[in-house]
Design a protein around this motif. Structure first.
Motif, PDB file in Angstrom:
ATOM      1  N   ARG A 144     -36.190  -0.109 -59.862  1.00  0.00           N
ATOM      2  CA  ARG A 144     -36.936   1.079 -59.300  1.00  0.00           C
ATOM      3  C   ARG A 144     -37.655   2.064 -60.175  1.00  0.00           C
ATOM      4  NH1 ARG A 144     -36.761   1.908 -54.056  1.00  0.00           N
ATOM      5  NH2 ARG A 144     -36.553   4.182 -54.505  1.00  0.00           N
ATOM      6  N   LYS A 145     -38.892   1.233 -60.584  1.00  0.00           N
ATOM      7  CA  LYS A 145     -39.687   2.145 -61.502  1.00  0.00           C
ATOM      8  C   LYS A 145     -41.044   1.978 -61.271  1.00  0.00           C
ATOM      9  CE  LYS A 145     -40.484   1.726 -66.334  1.00  0.00           C
ATOM     10  NZ  LYS A 145     -40.123   1.023 -67.761  1.00  0.00           N
ATOM     11  N   CYS A 146     -42.036   3.053 -61.340  1.00  0.00           N
ATOM     12  CA  CYS A 146     -43.293   3.162 -60.999  1.00  0.00           C
ATOM     13  C   CYS A 146     -43.972   2.232 -62.162  1.00  0.00           C
ATOM     14  CB  CYS A 146     -43.687   4.734 -61.239  1.00  0.00           C
ATOM     15  SG  CYS A 146     -45.490   4.737 -60.704  1.00  0.00           S
ATOM     16  N   LYS A 147     -44.926   1.434 -61.894  1.00  0.00           N
ATOM     17  CA  LYS A 147     -45.557   0.518 -62.688  1.00  0.00           C
ATOM     18  C   LYS A 147     -46.660   1.608 -63.468  1.00  0.00           C
ATOM     19  CE  LYS A 147     -44.382  -3.649 -62.047  1.00  0.00           C
ATOM     20  NZ  LYS A 147     -44.087  -4.769 -62.668  1.00  0.00           N
ATOM     21  N   LEU A 148     -47.125   2.467 -62.838  1.00  0.00           N
ATOM     22  CA  LEU A 148     -48.275   3.322 -63.429  1.00  0.00           C
ATOM     23  C   LEU A 148     -47.632   4.621 -64.444  1.00  0.00           C
ATOM     24  CD1 LEU A 148     -50.537   3.234 -60.520  1.00  0.00           C
ATOM     25  CD2 LEU A 148     -50.536   1.863 -62.311  1.00  0.00           C
ATOM     26  N   THR A 149     -46.734   5.181 -63.740  1.00  0.00           N
ATOM     27  CA  THR A 149     -46.342   6.520 -64.502  1.00  0.00           C
ATOM     28  C   THR A 149     -44.910   6.362 -65.230  1.00  0.00           C
ATOM     29  OG1 THR A 149     -45.251   7.323 -62.264  1.00  0.00           O
ATOM     30  CG2 THR A 149     -47.592   8.143 -62.750  1.00  0.00           C
ATOM     31  N   ASN A 150     -44.246   5.180 -64.872  1.00  0.00           N
ATOM     32  CA  ASN A 150     -42.865   4.729 -65.688  1.00  0.00           C
ATOM     33  C   ASN A 150     -41.981   6.051 -64.886  1.00  0.00           C
ATOM     34  OD1 ASN A 150     -43.800   2.607 -67.074  1.00  0.00           O
ATOM     35  ND2 ASN A 150     -44.563   3.784 -68.564  1.00  0.00           N
ATOM     36  N   LYS A 151     -42.143   6.605 -63.774  1.00  0.00           N
ATOM     37  CA  LYS A 151     -41.142   7.280 -63.312  1.00  0.00           C
ATOM     38  C   LYS A 151     -39.736   6.406 -62.892  1.00  0.00           C
ATOM     39  CE  LYS A 151     -43.676  11.098 -61.429  1.00  0.00           C
ATOM     40  NZ  LYS A 151     -43.254  12.228 -60.250  1.00  0.00           N
ATOM     41  N   LYS A 152     -38.452   6.872 -63.314  1.00  0.00           N
ATOM     42  CA  LYS A 152     -37.375   6.000 -62.979  1.00  0.00           C
ATOM     43  C   LYS A 152     -36.296   6.848 -62.460  1.00  0.00           C
ATOM     44  CE  LYS A 152     -36.692   6.015 -67.984  1.00  0.00           C
ATOM     45  NZ  LYS A 152     -36.853   5.301 -69.083  1.00  0.00           N
ATOM     46  N   PRO A 153     -34.978   6.490 -61.908  1.00  0.00           N
ATOM     47  CA  PRO A 153     -34.045   7.251 -61.597  1.00  0.00           C
ATOM     48  C   PRO A 153     -33.422   8.326 -62.436  1.00  0.00           C
ATOM     49  CG  PRO A 153     -33.685   5.055 -60.823  1.00  0.00           C
ATOM     50  CD  PRO A 153     -34.729   4.983 -61.888  1.00  0.00           C
ATOM     51  N   LEU A 154     -32.948   9.360 -62.152  1.00  0.00           N
ATOM     52  CA  LEU A 154     -32.516  10.266 -62.732  1.00  0.00           C
ATOM     53  C   LEU A 154     -30.974  10.285 -62.461  1.00  0.00           C
ATOM     54  CD1 LEU A 154     -34.728  13.290 -62.348  1.00  0.00           C
ATOM     55  CD2 LEU A 154     -34.521  12.047 -64.505  1.00  0.00           C
ATOM     56  N   VAL A 155     -30.132  10.703 -63.301  1.00  0.00           N
ATOM     57  CA  VAL A 155     -28.661  10.295 -63.201  1.00  0.00           C
ATOM     58  C   VAL A 155     -28.181  11.943 -63.673  1.00  0.00           C
ATOM     59  CG1 VAL A 155     -26.643   9.353 -64.065  1.00  0.00           C
ATOM     60  CG2 VAL A 155     -28.648   8.061 -63.973  1.00  0.00           C
ATOM     61  N   GLY A 156     -27.346  12.612 -62.837  1.00  0.00           N
ATOM     62  CA  GLY A 156     -26.603  13.726 -62.980  1.00  0.00           C
ATOM     63  C   GLY A 156     -25.336  13.835 -62.122  1.00  0.00           C
ATOM     64  N   ASN A 157     -24.945  15.169 -62.197  1.00  0.00           N
ATOM     65  CA  ASN A 157     -23.639  15.607 -61.510  1.00  0.00           C
ATOM     66  C   ASN A 157     -24.205  16.168 -60.037  1.00  0.00           C
ATOM     67  OD1 ASN A 157     -21.522  14.262 -63.113  1.00  0.00           O
ATOM     68  ND2 ASN A 157     -21.859  15.864 -64.458  1.00  0.00           N
ATOM     69  N   LYS A 158     -23.455  15.792 -59.142  1.00  0.00           N
ATOM     70  CA  LYS A 158     -23.364  16.655 -57.881  1.00  0.00           C
ATOM     71  C   LYS A 158     -22.264  17.427 -57.995  1.00  0.00           C
ATOM     72  CE  LYS A 158     -24.574  14.633 -54.089  1.00  0.00           C
ATOM     73  NZ  LYS A 158     -24.448  13.883 -53.018  1.00  0.00           N
ATOM     74  N   VAL A 159     -22.283  18.783 -57.948  1.00  0.00           N
ATOM     75  CA  VAL A 159     -21.086  19.867 -58.101  1.00  0.00           C
ATOM     76  C   VAL A 159     -20.969  20.587 -56.914  1.00  0.00           C
ATOM     77  CG1 VAL A 159     -20.584  21.762 -59.434  1.00  0.00           C
ATOM     78  CG2 VAL A 159     -21.976  20.266 -60.539  1.00  0.00           C
ATOM     79  N   SER A 160     -19.843  20.532 -56.507  1.00  0.00           N
ATOM     80  CA  SER A 160     -19.247  21.127 -55.115  1.00  0.00           C
ATOM     81  C   SER A 160     -18.857  22.470 -55.356  1.00  0.00           C
ATOM     82  CB  SER A 160     -18.074  20.402 -54.618  1.00  0.00           C
ATOM     83  OG  SER A 160     -17.127  20.840 -55.418  1.00  0.00           O
ATOM     84  N   HIS A 161     -18.711  23.174 -54.353  1.00  0.00           N
ATOM     85  CA  HIS A 161     -18.304  24.764 -54.565  1.00  0.00           C
ATOM     86  C   HIS A 161     -17.092  24.826 -55.466  1.00  0.00           C
ATOM     87  CE1 HIS A 161     -18.285  28.757 -53.334  1.00  0.00           C
ATOM     88  NE2 HIS A 161     -17.002  28.692 -52.878  1.00  0.00           N
ATOM     89  N   ALA A 162     -15.971  23.753 -55.380  1.00  0.00           N
ATOM     90  CA  ALA A 162     -14.874  23.797 -55.968  1.00  0.00           C
ATOM     91  C   ALA A 162     -15.047  23.446 -57.398  1.00  0.00           C
ATOM     92  CB  ALA A 162     -13.719  23.039 -55.051  1.00  0.00           C
ATOM     93  N   ASN A 163     -16.118  23.012 -57.825  1.00  0.00           N
ATOM     94  CA  ASN A 163     -16.669  22.360 -59.026  1.00  0.00           C
ATOM     95  C   ASN A 163     -16.287  21.230 -59.377  1.00  0.00           C
ATOM     96  OD1 ASN A 163     -18.346  23.342 -61.366  1.00  0.00           O
ATOM     97  ND2 ASN A 163     -16.514  24.216 -62.442  1.00  0.00           N
ATOM     98  N   ASN A 164     -15.955  20.299 -58.290  1.00  0.00           N
ATOM     99  CA  ASN A 164     -15.469  19.060 -58.425  1.00  0.00           C
ATOM    100  C   ASN A 164     -16.974  18.292 -58.839  1.00  0.00           C
ATOM    101  OD1 ASN A 164     -13.179  19.433 -57.606  1.00  0.00           O
ATOM    102  ND2 ASN A 164     -13.538  19.123 -55.577  1.00  0.00           N
ATOM    103  N   ARG A 165     -16.868  17.515 -59.691  1.00  0.00           N
ATOM    104  CA  ARG A 165     -18.242  16.738 -60.183  1.00  0.00           C
ATOM    105  C   ARG A 165     -18.054  15.282 -59.817  1.00  0.00           C
ATOM    106  NH1 ARG A 165     -20.838  20.264 -64.094  1.00  0.00           N
ATOM    107  NH2 ARG A 165     -19.344  22.223 -64.185  1.00  0.00           N
ATOM    108  N   THR A 166     -19.082  14.895 -59.274  1.00  0.00           N
ATOM    109  CA  THR A 166     -19.257  13.244 -58.896  1.00  0.00           C
ATOM    110  C   THR A 166     -20.730  12.713 -59.323  1.00  0.00           C
ATOM    111  OG1 THR A 166     -20.177  13.801 -56.657  1.00  0.00           O
ATOM    112  CG2 THR A 166     -17.848  13.532 -56.986  1.00  0.00           C
ATOM    113  N   LYS A 167     -20.785  11.924 -59.878  1.00  0.00           N
ATOM    114  CA  LYS A 167     -22.166  11.011 -60.439  1.00  0.00           C
ATOM    115  C   LYS A 167     -22.980  10.918 -59.019  1.00  0.00           C
ATOM    116  CE  LYS A 167     -22.026  10.360 -65.027  1.00  0.00           C
ATOM    117  NZ  LYS A 167     -23.083  10.645 -65.794  1.00  0.00           N
ATOM    118  N   MET A 168     -24.441  11.017 -59.396  1.00  0.00           N
ATOM    119  CA  MET A 168     -25.394  10.805 -58.533  1.00  0.00           C
ATOM    120  C   MET A 168     -26.675  10.474 -59.105  1.00  0.00           C
ATOM    121  SD  MET A 168     -26.763  14.636 -57.191  1.00  0.00           S
ATOM    122  CE  MET A 168     -28.291  14.816 -57.664  1.00  0.00           C
ATOM    123  N   ARG A 169     -27.375   9.743 -58.364  1.00  0.00           N
ATOM    124  CA  ARG A 169     -28.773   9.430 -58.670  1.00  0.00           C
ATOM    125  C   ARG A 169     -29.715  10.088 -57.842  1.00  0.00           C
ATOM    126  NH1 ARG A 169     -29.055   3.854 -61.661  1.00  0.00           N
ATOM    127  NH2 ARG A 169     -30.906   3.729 -60.354  1.00  0.00           N
TER     128      ARG A 169
END
Length: 80
Positions: free
Chosen positions: A3-28
């Motif tokens: 999942r990568k753009c051939k022209l601009t090399n954009k690819k998925p970003l990885v980070g945390n989804k943070v809930s109101h209770a400050n629970n963290r789960t991985k997301m892309r």
């Protein structure tokens, strides 16, 4: 195929989804990729390219070969 753009090399970003209770789960965050057939009038042929929506707007404005020249790429690099 990645999942990568051939022209601009954009690819998925990885980070945390943070809930109101400050629970963290991985997301892309996936880039907005499209498969398009683009006509190259200089070579009188069509090519299939997997590119981001942002790159598609720029290619529509400048043309594919002019865009590649600005980025320092060749058509062979993009199609491979």
């Amino acid at each position: 195929m990645s999942r990568k753009c051939k022209l601009t090399n954009k690819k998925p970003l990885v980070g945390n989804k943070v809930s109101h209770a400050n629970n963290r789960t991985k997301m892309r965050q996936q880039p907005n990729l499209k498969k398009k057939r683009i006509y190259i009038p200089e070579e009188d042929r069509w090519v299939r390219v997997k590119l981001s929506a942002r790159a598609l707007r720029t290619v529509s404005k400048k043309g594919l070969l002019a865009f590649l020249k600005d980025k320092g790429l060749r058509l062979k690099d993009v199609l491979a």
